[in-house]
Design a protein around this motif. Structure first.
Motif, PDB file in Angstrom:
ATOM      1  N   CYS A  40       2.683   7.798  -0.956  1.00 29.02           N
ATOM      2  CA  CYS A  40       1.808   8.749  -0.223  1.00 29.02           C
ATOM      3  C   CYS A  40       0.476   8.984  -0.929  1.00 29.02           C
ATOM      4  O   CYS A  40      -0.429   9.575  -0.342  1.00 29.02           O
ATOM      5  CB  CYS A  40       2.520  10.063   0.001  1.00 29.02           C
ATOM      6  SG  CYS A  40       2.913  10.961  -1.523  1.00 29.02           S
ATOM      7  N   GLY A  41       0.353   8.552  -2.209  1.00 27.65           N
ATOM      8  CA  GLY A  41      -0.907   8.768  -2.933  1.00 27.65           C
ATOM      9  C   GLY A  41      -1.203  10.250  -3.047  1.00 27.65           C
ATOM     10  O   GLY A  41      -0.358  11.029  -3.491  1.00 27.65           O
ATOM     11  N   ILE A  61       6.973   9.960  -0.348  1.00 26.10           N
ATOM     12  CA  ILE A  61       7.470   9.500  -1.656  1.00 26.10           C
ATOM     13  C   ILE A  61       6.345   8.836  -2.433  1.00 26.10           C
ATOM     14  O   ILE A  61       5.593   8.034  -1.877  1.00 26.10           O
ATOM     15  CB  ILE A  61       8.576   8.432  -1.506  1.00 26.10           C
ATOM     16  CG1 ILE A  61       9.685   8.902  -0.585  1.00 26.10           C
ATOM     17  CG2 ILE A  61       9.153   8.037  -2.860  1.00 26.10           C
ATOM     18  CD1 ILE A  61      10.788   7.865  -0.428  1.00 26.10           C
ATOM     19  N   ASP A  62       6.285   9.123  -3.711  1.00 26.18           N
ATOM     20  CA  ASP A  62       5.411   8.370  -4.613  1.00 26.18           C
ATOM     21  C   ASP A  62       5.942   8.548  -6.020  1.00 26.18           C
ATOM     22  O   ASP A  62       6.466   9.606  -6.344  1.00 26.18           O
ATOM     23  CB  ASP A  62       3.947   8.854  -4.528  1.00 26.18           C
ATOM     24  CG  ASP A  62       2.971   7.753  -4.938  1.00 26.18           C
ATOM     25  OD1 ASP A  62       3.026   7.296  -6.097  1.00 26.18           O
ATOM     26  OD2 ASP A  62       2.181   7.332  -4.088  1.00 26.18           O
ATOM     27  N   TYR A  63       5.800   7.527  -6.867  1.00 25.69           N
ATOM     28  CA  TYR A  63       6.239   7.749  -8.235  1.00 25.69           C
ATOM     29  C   TYR A  63       5.082   8.183  -9.136  1.00 25.69           C
ATOM     30  O   TYR A  63       5.251   8.322 -10.339  1.00 25.69           O
ATOM     31  CB  TYR A  63       7.073   6.603  -8.824  1.00 25.69           C
ATOM     32  CG  TYR A  63       6.587   5.189  -8.704  1.00 25.69           C
ATOM     33  CD1 TYR A  63       5.274   4.834  -8.863  1.00 25.69           C
ATOM     34  CD2 TYR A  63       7.519   4.165  -8.481  1.00 25.69           C
ATOM     35  CE1 TYR A  63       4.869   3.522  -8.772  1.00 25.69           C
ATOM     36  CE2 TYR A  63       7.121   2.835  -8.391  1.00 25.69           C
ATOM     37  CZ  TYR A  63       5.792   2.518  -8.542  1.00 25.69           C
ATOM     38  OH  TYR A  63       5.390   1.222  -8.460  1.00 25.69           O
ATOM     39  N   ALA A  88       9.635   9.580  -6.826  1.00 29.83           N
ATOM     40  CA  ALA A  88      10.756   8.653  -7.021  1.00 29.83           C
ATOM     41  C   ALA A  88      10.301   7.236  -6.705  1.00 29.83           C
ATOM     42  O   ALA A  88       9.271   7.030  -6.058  1.00 29.83           O
ATOM     43  CB  ALA A  88      11.902   9.024  -6.082  1.00 29.83           C
ATOM     44  N   GLU A  89      11.104   6.289  -7.167  1.00 24.96           N
ATOM     45  CA  GLU A  89      10.915   4.895  -6.735  1.00 24.96           C
ATOM     46  C   GLU A  89      11.522   4.818  -5.339  1.00 24.96           C
ATOM     47  O   GLU A  89      12.675   5.207  -5.125  1.00 24.96           O
ATOM     48  CB  GLU A  89      11.626   3.948  -7.713  1.00 24.96           C
ATOM     49  CG  GLU A  89      11.193   2.493  -7.581  1.00 24.96           C
ATOM     50  CD  GLU A  89      11.642   1.801  -6.314  1.00 24.96           C
ATOM     51  OE1 GLU A  89      10.794   1.192  -5.640  1.00 24.96           O
ATOM     52  OE2 GLU A  89      12.815   1.896  -5.962  1.00 24.96           O
ATOM     53  N   ARG A  91      12.655   2.496  -3.108  1.00 26.98           N
ATOM     54  CA  ARG A  91      13.878   1.796  -2.703  1.00 26.98           C
ATOM     55  C   ARG A  91      15.124   2.509  -3.220  1.00 26.98           C
ATOM     56  O   ARG A  91      16.106   2.669  -2.502  1.00 26.98           O
ATOM     57  CB  ARG A  91      13.842   0.338  -3.164  1.00 26.98           C
ATOM     58  CG  ARG A  91      12.917  -0.509  -2.297  1.00 26.98           C
ATOM     59  CD  ARG A  91      12.494  -1.750  -3.010  1.00 26.98           C
ATOM     60  NE  ARG A  91      11.632  -1.419  -4.149  1.00 26.98           N
ATOM     61  CZ  ARG A  91      10.772  -2.255  -4.710  1.00 26.98           C
ATOM     62  NH1 ARG A  91      10.672  -3.473  -4.241  1.00 26.98           N
ATOM     63  NH2 ARG A  91      10.024  -1.889  -5.732  1.00 26.98           N
ATOM     64  N   ASN A 109       1.137   2.565   3.554  1.00 21.95           N
ATOM     65  CA  ASN A 109      -0.316   2.367   3.630  1.00 21.95           C
ATOM     66  C   ASN A 109      -0.863   1.856   2.309  1.00 21.95           C
ATOM     67  O   ASN A 109      -0.663   2.485   1.270  1.00 21.95           O
ATOM     68  CB  ASN A 109      -1.010   3.684   3.983  1.00 21.95           C
ATOM     69  CG  ASN A 109      -0.607   4.173   5.357  1.00 21.95           C
ATOM     70  OD1 ASN A 109      -0.610   3.398   6.311  1.00 21.95           O
ATOM     71  ND2 ASN A 109      -0.225   5.434   5.470  1.00 21.95           N
ATOM     72  N   CYS A 110      -1.534   0.726   2.383  1.00 19.90           N
ATOM     73  CA  CYS A 110      -2.198   0.136   1.219  1.00 19.90           C
ATOM     74  C   CYS A 110      -1.289   0.078  -0.018  1.00 19.90           C
ATOM     75  O   CYS A 110      -1.656   0.613  -1.078  1.00 19.90           O
ATOM     76  CB  CYS A 110      -3.488   0.881   0.890  1.00 19.90           C
ATOM     77  SG  CYS A 110      -4.661   0.897   2.245  1.00 19.90           S
ATOM     78  N   PRO A 111      -0.121  -0.537   0.106  1.00 19.92           N
ATOM     79  CA  PRO A 111       0.716  -0.666  -1.093  1.00 19.92           C
ATOM     80  C   PRO A 111       0.019  -1.547  -2.122  1.00 19.92           C
ATOM     81  O   PRO A 111      -0.857  -2.346  -1.770  1.00 19.92           O
ATOM     82  CB  PRO A 111       1.992  -1.335  -0.571  1.00 19.92           C
ATOM     83  CG  PRO A 111       1.582  -2.026   0.684  1.00 19.92           C
ATOM     84  CD  PRO A 111       0.451  -1.223   1.269  1.00 19.92           C
ATOM     85  N   ASP A 112       0.404  -1.394  -3.384  1.00 18.11           N
ATOM     86  CA  ASP A 112      -0.251  -2.173  -4.445  1.00 18.11           C
ATOM     87  C   ASP A 112      -0.256  -3.656  -4.065  1.00 18.11           C
ATOM     88  O   ASP A 112       0.802  -4.218  -3.768  1.00 18.11           O
ATOM     89  CB  ASP A 112       0.503  -1.947  -5.763  1.00 18.11           C
ATOM     90  CG  ASP A 112       0.498  -0.465  -6.138  1.00 18.11           C
ATOM     91  OD1 ASP A 112      -0.553   0.174  -5.989  1.00 18.11           O
ATOM     92  OD2 ASP A 112       1.552   0.057  -6.549  1.00 18.11           O
TER      93      ASP A 112
HETATM   94  C1  LIG Z   1      -2.751   1.714  -3.708  1.00 14.85           C
HETATM   95  S1  LIG Z   1      -1.975   3.267  -3.684  1.00 14.85           S
HETATM   96  C2  LIG Z   1      -2.160   3.769  -1.983  1.00 14.85           C
HETATM   97  C3  LIG Z   1      -1.962   5.238  -1.795  1.00 14.85           C
HETATM   98  C4  LIG Z   1      -2.030   5.731  -0.333  1.00 14.85           C
HETATM   99  N1  LIG Z   1      -0.955   5.171   0.461  1.00 14.85           N
HETATM  100  C5  LIG Z   1      -3.366   5.407   0.287  1.00 14.85           C
HETATM  101  O1  LIG Z   1      -3.413   4.487   1.119  1.00 14.85           O
HETATM  102  O2  LIG Z   1      -4.356   6.080  -0.040  1.00 14.85           O
HETATM  103  C6  LIG Z   1      -0.250   2.818  -3.735  1.00 14.85           C
HETATM  104  C7  LIG Z   1       0.642   4.015  -4.047  1.00 14.85           C
HETATM  105  O3  LIG Z   1       1.996   3.631  -3.900  1.00 14.85           O
HETATM  106  C8  LIG Z   1       2.767   4.130  -4.976  1.00 14.85           C
HETATM  107  N2  LIG Z   1       3.924   3.227  -5.094  1.00 14.85           N
HETATM  108  C9  LIG Z   1       3.877   1.891  -5.232  1.00 14.85           C
HETATM  109  N3  LIG Z   1       5.116   1.370  -5.262  1.00 14.85           N
HETATM  110  C10 LIG Z   1       5.970   2.417  -5.126  1.00 14.85           C
HETATM  111  C11 LIG Z   1       7.385   2.529  -5.099  1.00 14.85           C
HETATM  112  N4  LIG Z   1       8.171   1.453  -5.207  1.00 14.85           N
HETATM  113  N5  LIG Z   1       7.935   3.750  -4.951  1.00 14.85           N
HETATM  114  C12 LIG Z   1       7.136   4.859  -4.865  1.00 14.85           C
HETATM  115  N6  LIG Z   1       5.790   4.808  -4.890  1.00 14.85           N
HETATM  116  C13 LIG Z   1       5.210   3.611  -5.012  1.00 14.85           C
HETATM  117  C14 LIG Z   1       1.799   4.132  -6.152  1.00 14.85           C
HETATM  118  O4  LIG Z   1       2.176   5.076  -7.136  1.00 14.85           O
HETATM  119  C15 LIG Z   1       0.482   4.508  -5.473  1.00 14.85           C
HETATM  120  O5  LIG Z   1       0.273   5.914  -5.437  1.00 14.85           O
END
Ligand SMILES: C[S@@+](CC[C@H](N)C(=O)[O-])C[C@H]1O[C@@H](n2cnc3c(N)ncnc32)[C@H](O)[C@@H]1O
Length: 209
Positions: A40-41, A61-63, A88-89, A91, A109-112
């Motif tokens: 969720c960022g 959720i976000d870690y 949390a992670e 999955r 949205n916009c995952p790494d």
């Molecule tokens: C690039 S940012 C995008 C944030 C937001 N969705 C946006 O579009 O502005 C990716 C986010 O996903 C979170 N994230 C990545 N893999 C995750 C996972 N397996 N579980 C929880 N959070 C995760 C990261 O901590 C980061 O905050």
């Protein structure tokens, strides 16, 4: 190492204090449909989406600790009561806390992007993940994916039509660069300001598969 700032918000949940799976009706105090945002960022997308859908319960959720903190502050600032935030992670959290067949929607949205070729296997969204998440969606549940990263967007758009039990809601397109009514997250806005295009992918689960 990053300092973990304690989050004291009525909207913040500690996973270990929830059942396995959690009783989400008890958490929210109603039987409304349940939806989930992974990553969720800072919470701008979930806050706006939750305001649009006051009779849906959202889990964000976000870690990233600071992101969870900012998401909670945003919810409090805007008086949004239908979102709960979890650090949390994703999955692991889903397996432990989400009942199968219970999610009306999943938003990512916009995952790494993991741009390096040798790191691509670290990407969250791949065919295996999409099959995994399907078990947690209700029939007719929405799967939303967005990215600014061409290679990620094209990859997901390419493999999704072959995934059993999903119908393409954007057909005949396999992705779009604009999606009316879908809120823009912080990263989407940042990338659009840099002149990049966003890939929107939207599928819905069918009865079979
Ligand atoms: C690039 S940012 C995008 C944030 C937001 N969705 C946006 O579009 O502005 C990716 C986010 O996903 C979170 N994230 C990545 N893999 C995750 C996972 N397996 N579980 C929880 N959070 C995760 C990261 O901590 C980061 O905050």
């Amino acid at each position: 190492m990053q300092r973990i700032i304690p989050i004291e918000s009525p909207f913040f949940l500690v996973p270990s204090e929830l059942g396995s799976p959690a009783d989400w009706s008890a958490v929210f105090g109603n039987d409304n449909p349940l939806a989930l945002e992974i990553g969720c960022g800072i919470g701008d997308f979930i806050a706006r989406t939750a305001l649009d859908h006051p009779t849906t319960n959202f889990i964000a959720i976000d870690y990233y600790n600071k992101g969870c903190l900012k998401t909670c502050s945003r919810l409090e600032r805007h008086g949004i009561t239908n979102v709960r935030v979890v650090r949390a992670e994703a999955r692991q959290f889903i397996v432990e806390r989400i009942p199968k067949g219970s999610l009306a929607a999943v938003y990512i949205n916009c995952p790494d992007p993991w741009p390096k070729k040798r790191h691509r296997k670290r990407r969250l969204v791949n065919p295996q993940f999409v099959r995994f998440i399907r078990d947690y969606l209700v029939p007719g549940g929405d799967f939303h994916f967005t990215t600014d990263f061409d290679d990620y967007g094209e990859d997901v758009a390419d493999f999704m039509p072959r995934q059993p039990g999903y119908a393409n809601m954007l057909a005949p397109d396999i992705f779009r660069h604009e999606l009316e009514g879908y809120h823009l997250s912080k990263y989407m806005q940042k990338f659009m300001a840099e002149g990049k295009q966003i890939y929107f992918v939207h599928y819905r689960t069918t009865m079979e598969g």
